[in-house]
Scaffold this motif. Sequence first.
Motif, short mmCIF file in Angstrom:
data_model
loop_
_atom_site.label_atom_id
_atom_site.label_comp_id
_atom_site.label_asym_id
_atom_site.label_seq_id
_atom_site.Cartn_x
_atom_site.Cartn_y
_atom_site.Cartn_z
N GLU A 120 -8.77 -29.70 1.95
CA GLU A 120 -8.07 -30.94 1.62
C GLU A 120 -6.56 -30.78 1.84
O GLU A 120 -5.90 -31.72 2.28
CB GLU A 120 -8.33 -31.35 0.16
N GLU A 121 -6.02 -29.61 1.56
CA GLU A 121 -4.60 -29.36 1.78
C GLU A 121 -4.23 -29.47 3.25
O GLU A 121 -3.15 -29.94 3.60
CB GLU A 121 -4.22 -27.95 1.29
N LYS A 122 -5.14 -29.03 4.13
CA LYS A 122 -4.88 -29.04 5.58
C LYS A 122 -4.95 -30.44 6.17
O LYS A 122 -4.35 -30.69 7.20
CB LYS A 122 -5.86 -28.12 6.30
N SER A 123 -5.69 -31.33 5.54
CA SER A 123 -5.84 -32.67 6.11
C SER A 123 -4.80 -33.65 5.63
O SER A 123 -3.92 -33.41 4.93
CB SER A 123 -7.22 -33.23 5.82
#
Length: 123
Positions: A120-123
């Motif tokens: 989720e952090e990467k998106s």
Amino acid sequence: MLGKIYVFGILFFGAPGAYVMTLFVDRGAGVFISFLLQNTLWVASTLAGWVLVMKGNITDHKKMMRRSYALAFGAVMLRFYIFLFNTFGHGVNFEHNYLIIAFASWVPNLLVAEWVNRLEEKS
């Protein structure tokens, strides 16, 4: 509203009951430590999730609640692994099987929650 019910249920019913049950597990120090650690992380992540949402930090709240749900689901996985060990293995009394089951019931769940949080952090 559902979140409030979840937090109330965990903090006033689920976790206290889990701590009491941990005291009566007679499977050795390792299993006791596993359940004690799981329960403590469950309470801590649930409390932290509640505090974060009260402060308006929704992103970190979601991450913390994923951890809480993963630890809560450990109870389901414990029973699943006991079934598997009894059906396909040597049962839960064979050597250190219950110690393996105790940690396997919640550690992988927590790792998956962390993996989802990182995605989720990467998106």
